[in-house]
Design an enzyme around this catalytic site. Structure first.
Site, PDB file in Angstrom:
ATOM      1  CD  GLU A 155       7.362   2.276  26.764  1.00 51.58           C
ATOM      2  OE1 GLU A 155       6.537   3.072  27.248  1.00 51.58           O
ATOM      3  OE2 GLU A 155       7.309   1.034  26.933  1.00 51.58           O
ATOM      4  CD  GLU A 163       7.518  -4.454  26.864  1.00 53.61           C
ATOM      5  OE1 GLU A 163       6.887  -4.108  27.881  1.00 53.61           O
ATOM      6  OE2 GLU A 163       7.076  -4.335  25.707  1.00 53.61           O
TER       7      GLU A 163
END
Length: 256
Positions: free
Chosen positions: A137, A142
């Site tokens: 990932e 974020e």
């Protein structure tokens, strides 16, 4: 052709980045609906709140996601829906578009408020065969809604996933990510991933930085979502104002 300079996160010296002159993907969110030749919706609550104890129910309703005036808008709402107390949206390019290496960037404007968790990220296209975190990932961006000046760039893989991810934060000085658009991206090649905000390089990850197998030399697909609650941000409080929006102006991918 794109050439730009950055301040090295290791040396504080100005350096020149490799030139990327081949635009291979451009999503400008034109028209009045999502291009389903590129994207799919993920619907529901996933397993254990998508594995993160998130609180929202993802929908494809216009109340939660729309394309208008060249902007993709994902809206998180506080409402009772299908057993959840919040709604939002999550889209992905799985089985429709994957990329191996390149400069991958999105121009976005963040929401604000505790418990909001927007992200622009990637998963290995072989996830159905090997599962997570073996597939890998790449979290290009974020953001915690309660920290309006900070974003995070991370990788997850076998032996370094979830709370053990390899990550670094970037703190925006004298500004906030919820008051204007900023460009979040990576430069990704064989055995390295560089992270930047507005062309400022703040993180570089290589196989020497991870504690397990390097699983990033293969194609990945993209995801954009805004979660509500979850292990990374905690739950909203009474002071969190809803609705809140994540706005995406464009996504572009260049190759050398």
């Amino acid at each position: 052709m794109i050439t730009f300079s950055f301040y090295s996160c290791d040396t504080d010296e100005t350096q020149t980045v490799t030139t990327f002159d081949n635009l291979v993907f451009e999503e400008n969110f034109e028209g009045d609906q999502l291009d389903m030749n590129i994207w799919d919706y993920e619907i529901g609550t996933g397993v254990d709140g998508w594995g993160n104890r998130e609180l929202q129910y993802y929908t494809d309703r216009p109340e939660n996601i729309k394309v208008e005036d060249g902007i993709l808008t994902i809206t998180a709402r506080q409402e009772s829906f299908q057993g959840s107390g919040y709604t939002s949206a999550r889209i992905l390019t799985k089985d429709k578009y994957s990329q191996k290496y390149g400069r991958i960037e999105a121009r976005m404007k963040m929401p604000w408020g505790r418990g909001l968790w927007p992200a622009f990220w990637m998963l290995g296209e072989n996830i159905d065969e090997v599962g997570w975190p073996q597939t890998g990932e790449i979290d290009i961006m974020e953001y915690r809604g309660q920290d309006p000046t900070i974003v995070h760039g991370s990788v997850h893989g076998p032996g370094y996933s979830a709370g053990e991810a390899v990550t670094k934060t970037y703190n925006l000085e004298n500004d906030r990510f919820d008051t204007d658009f900023h460009v979040f991206g990576i430069e990704w090649g064989e055995n390295y991933i560089n992270y930047y905000v507005d062309d400022f390089l703040y993180n570089r990850i290589t196989p020497e930085d991870v504690t397990g197998e390097w699983v990033f030399n293969k194609p990945f697909y993209m995801l954009i979502n805004m979660a509500v609650g979850g292990t990374f941000v905690g739950s909203p409080t009474p002071q969190t104002v809803f609705p809140q929006t994540l706005e995406v102006d464009y996504i572009r991918i260049y190759e050398k």
